[in-house]
Design an enzyme around this catalytic site. Structure first.
Site, PDB file in Angstrom:
ATOM      1  N   GLY A   1       0.763  -1.027  -0.169  1.00  0.00           N
ATOM      2  CA  GLY A   1       0.203   0.037  -0.061  1.00  0.00           C
ATOM      3  C   GLY A   1       0.831   1.162  -0.166  1.00  0.00           C
ATOM      4  O   GLY A   1       0.373   2.229   0.555  1.00  0.00           O
TER       5      GLY A   1
ATOM      6  N   GLN B   1      -2.307   7.169   1.182  1.00  0.00           N
ATOM      7  CA  GLN B   1      -2.329   8.254   2.092  1.00  0.00           C
ATOM      8  C   GLN B   1      -0.999   7.933   2.855  1.00  0.00           C
ATOM      9  O   GLN B   1      -0.152   8.786   2.984  1.00  0.00           O
ATOM     10  CB  GLN B   1      -3.433   8.389   2.916  1.00  0.00           C
TER      11      GLN B   1
ATOM     12  N   ASP C   1       0.208  -7.470  -5.645  1.00  0.00           N
ATOM     13  CA  ASP C   1      -1.447  -7.621  -5.097  1.00  0.00           C
ATOM     14  C   ASP C   1      -1.340  -8.402  -4.045  1.00  0.00           C
ATOM     15  O   ASP C   1      -1.008  -9.593  -4.314  1.00  0.00           O
ATOM     16  CB  ASP C   1      -1.913  -7.973  -6.464  1.00  0.00           C
TER      17      ASP C   1
ATOM     18  N   TYR D   1     -15.108  -2.908   6.335  1.00  0.00           N
ATOM     19  CA  TYR D   1     -13.860  -2.394   6.692  1.00  0.00           C
ATOM     20  C   TYR D   1     -13.517  -2.743   8.238  1.00  0.00           C
ATOM     21  O   TYR D   1     -12.586  -3.123   8.661  1.00  0.00           O
ATOM     22  CB  TYR D   1     -13.789  -1.004   6.396  1.00  0.00           C
TER      23      TYR D   1
ATOM     24  N   ILE E   1      -6.517   9.963   9.784  1.00  0.00           N
ATOM     25  CA  ILE E   1      -5.271  10.758   9.311  1.00  0.00           C
ATOM     26  C   ILE E   1      -5.367  11.742   8.723  1.00  0.00           C
ATOM     27  O   ILE E   1      -6.007  11.928   7.541  1.00  0.00           O
ATOM     28  CB  ILE E   1      -4.402   9.744   8.915  1.00  0.00           C
TER      29      ILE E   1
HETATM   30  C1  AKB Z   1     -11.480   5.568   7.136  1.00  0.00           C
HETATM   31  O1  AKB Z   1     -12.065   6.679   7.392  1.00  0.00           O
HETATM   32  O2  AKB Z   1     -12.057   4.928   6.462  1.00  0.00           O
HETATM   33  C2  AKB Z   1     -10.182   5.551   7.652  1.00  0.00           C
HETATM   34  C3  AKB Z   1     -10.029   4.985   8.884  1.00  0.00           C
HETATM   35  C4  AKB Z   1     -10.594   5.725  10.043  1.00  0.00           C
HETATM   36  O3  AKB Z   1      -9.466   3.834   8.996  1.00  0.00           O
HETATM   37  N1  AKB Z   1      -9.379   7.092   7.678  1.00  0.00           N
END
Ligand code: AKB
Length: 319
Positions: free
Chosen positions: A8, A12, A53, A143, A173
């Site tokens: 990655g 960012q 990948d 996520y 971040i």
């Molecule tokens: C997001 O907003 O998905 C990320 C995180 C807080 O992991 N910046």
């Protein structure tokens, strides 16, 4: 001397982490690995790079072998908003990709693997203020579930297989080098572009949505410091809260208005991102990280705003 690979590396955090690691360990010892997004010129031009990948175990193993890697920072990840839209991609990168990284790391006998987690690992049932390090984790996003998976798998690979996996739960971040585009906390970066270029910004979160945030130099410091920490002092492994500041969109807008008086903030709330933000903590208790490896952030909101404006003005208006 360490031989480090960063997955990655075009993202960012990766695009700031690679130069910091190269400054510390030598340009030739840090391999920048990316897949779909091209590496920025400052990363590509300053040391070795590889196309990896993380969904392809063979490519990952080849890169570890060819570059004689002993330490891995696994930053390749699909962030919260994109993961909701692209469930298959999220599965492949955030779940299978992590599994591939851990298995390849065991096979190659790596000394340390850093797997960042996120405030997304918490959910609506978690205490929202001063969220404890060890608490209820029932995230409601793909996520977030992948981040809990990463924490549990990291702890499991350490306990069961002796792989030294470490990680911190990063807040949103804020940074000026590479703009994030797939997360829920991205407004806190986009607002600076709006303020500098147009003196206005339309925020997709409600004005009073409080979230934990961190300035990039502290995030890089946390990732490098946890990797260097004395292993015998760690009671936690892949699941450290790290706090720095917490603010709402309205508070950040007020802080910007002190420096750019004409700045105007509007609100065009996106229900998807608002629901995600509402499920995340307001602030974090990071005493475990402070006690176990000396975590201490340098930037609060005002110091971060000052520094962001200096760098971003130089980047967006070089003359
Ligand atoms: C997001 O907003 O998905 C990320 C995180 C807080 O992991 N910046």
């Amino acid at each position: 001397m360490k031989r480090i690979l960063v997955t990655g590396a075009a993202g960012q955090i990766g695009s700031d982490l690679v130069p910091a690691l190269r400054a510390k360990y030598g340009n030739e010892n840090v391999v920048a690995a990316a897949h779909a997004t091209p590496l920025p010129a400052h990363v590509r031009g300053s040391g070795p790079h590889a196309t990896v990948d993380v969904g392809e175990p063979a490519a990952l193993r080849r890169a570890l072998r060819e570059h004689r890697v002993d330490t891995l920072y696994h930053l390749g990840s699909i962030l919260s908003v994109l993961a909701e839209k692209q469930r298959h991609l999220s599965w492949r990168v955030n779940f299978e990709g992590l599994h591939n990284v851990l298995e390849a790391s065991v096979e190659h006998d790596l000394k340390c693997v850093v797997v960042p987690s996120s405030i997304a690992a918490f959910g609506p049932e978690t205490p929202a203020d001063d969220t404890p390090n060890d608490t209820i984790q029932r995230p409601t996003t793909s996520y977030g579930i992948s981040k809990v998976f990463g924490e549990l798998m990291g702890n499991y690979y350490h306990r069961a297989l002796g792989l030294d996996v470490r990680g911190v739960r990063l807040p949103g971040i804020v940074s000026w080098a590479t703009e994030p585009t797939a997360g829920t906390t991205d407004y806190a970066v986009a607002i600076f572009y709006g303020a500098i270029l147009n003196e206005r910004y339309a925020c997709y979160l409600e004005p009073d949505t409080r979230l934990p945030m961190m300035y990039m130099p502290d995030a890089i410091g946390a990732l490098m410091q946890v990797a260097e920490a004395e292993g015998s002092a760690l009671r936690h492994r892949a699941d450290f809260n790290v706090g720095a500041m917490s603010f709402t969109p309205a508070e950040l807008a007020d802080s910007l208005r002190k420096r750019i008086p004409a700045f105007r903030m509007e609100y065009e709330v996106d229900p998807v991102r608002q629901a995600i933000a509402d499920s995340w903590p307001n602030s974090l208790d990071d005493s475990a990280a402070r006690e176990e490896w000396g975590w201490k952030p340098r930037y609060d909101m005002e110091a971060m705003v000052d520094d962001m404006l200096v760098h971003l003005k130089r980047k967006l208006r070089p003359d």
